[in-house]
Enzyme design. Sequence first.
Site, mmCIF file in Angstrom:
data_model
loop_
_atom_site.group_PDB
_atom_site.id
_atom_site.type_symbol
_atom_site.label_atom_id
_atom_site.label_comp_id
_atom_site.label_asym_id
_atom_site.label_seq_id
_atom_site.Cartn_x
_atom_site.Cartn_y
_atom_site.Cartn_z
ATOM 1 N N HIS A 1 50.192 102.108 78.203
ATOM 2 C CA HIS A 1 51.534 102.488 78.640
ATOM 3 C C HIS A 1 52.481 102.393 77.445
ATOM 4 O O HIS A 1 52.450 101.405 76.712
ATOM 5 C CB HIS A 1 52.062 101.555 79.728
ATOM 6 C CG HIS A 1 51.174 101.414 80.915
ATOM 7 N ND1 HIS A 1 50.061 100.594 80.918
ATOM 8 C CD2 HIS A 1 51.246 101.965 82.148
ATOM 9 C CE1 HIS A 1 49.481 100.655 82.108
ATOM 10 N NE2 HIS A 1 50.173 101.477 82.879
ATOM 11 N N HIS B 1 44.839 106.755 81.019
ATOM 12 C CA HIS B 1 43.858 106.026 81.827
ATOM 13 C C HIS B 1 42.476 106.384 81.282
ATOM 14 O O HIS B 1 41.909 107.426 81.609
ATOM 15 C CB HIS B 1 44.002 106.394 83.300
ATOM 16 C CG HIS B 1 45.257 105.868 83.917
ATOM 17 N ND1 HIS B 1 46.509 106.364 83.603
ATOM 18 C CD2 HIS B 1 45.459 104.867 84.823
ATOM 19 C CE1 HIS B 1 47.427 105.693 84.292
ATOM 20 N NE2 HIS B 1 46.819 104.791 85.035
#
Length: 214
Positions: free
Chosen positions: A120, A95
């Site tokens: 991801h 993130h």
Amino acid sequence: MTLQPTFEGRTPEQCLNVHTDSHPDITGCQAALFEWAESYDSKDWDRLKQCIAPFLRIDYRAFLDKLWEKMPAEEFVAMVSHPHFLGNPLLKTQHFVGTMKWEKVDDSKIVGYHQMRVAHQKHLDSQMKEVVAKGHGHGSATVTYRKINGEWKFAGIEPNIRWTEFGGEGIFGPPEKEENGVAADDQVMNSNGSSEVEERNGHVVNKAVEVRSV
């Protein structure tokens, strides 16, 4: 100083409504944001518990079509740490937070507007050699911070996904196969990130984790 553009109907002055004497508050919010991101990416759920407010506003309408106005902290941690979500040990994430601006609502509430890139990468098994799915989201997030007992806490998020890389099909849900080779159960979240949910006795029920609709 050049004023930033209007954001969601607010004037530039309102978007820059953080003065010199508020810098310690901003530092506190930045610390909470850092702990939130690092706890997600390291899957350290005890660390996450330390940086969040007792109740959070979670607006996942951008990819789950769900909004929780006042989700208890324990339910939030249970949701994000579930093995079919970020708690999957075969899923690696980052993130990454870019530039930001701040709006001080009052002495106990600050709203941050942050550029975000969330990567991801899901692996086949614990060897972490074969990648089976990738999906990277680009956009921004509106994050709410609240001052609790003198300390700033992460108190809510509203992602704004502008575009994605690699589609993300298969990122969320069970592993492609279990360690013993047995097929996993049905996937909980589809390629669009929407969950299989149902309404039951006034509660929104996700087959991965139950969270109360408030």
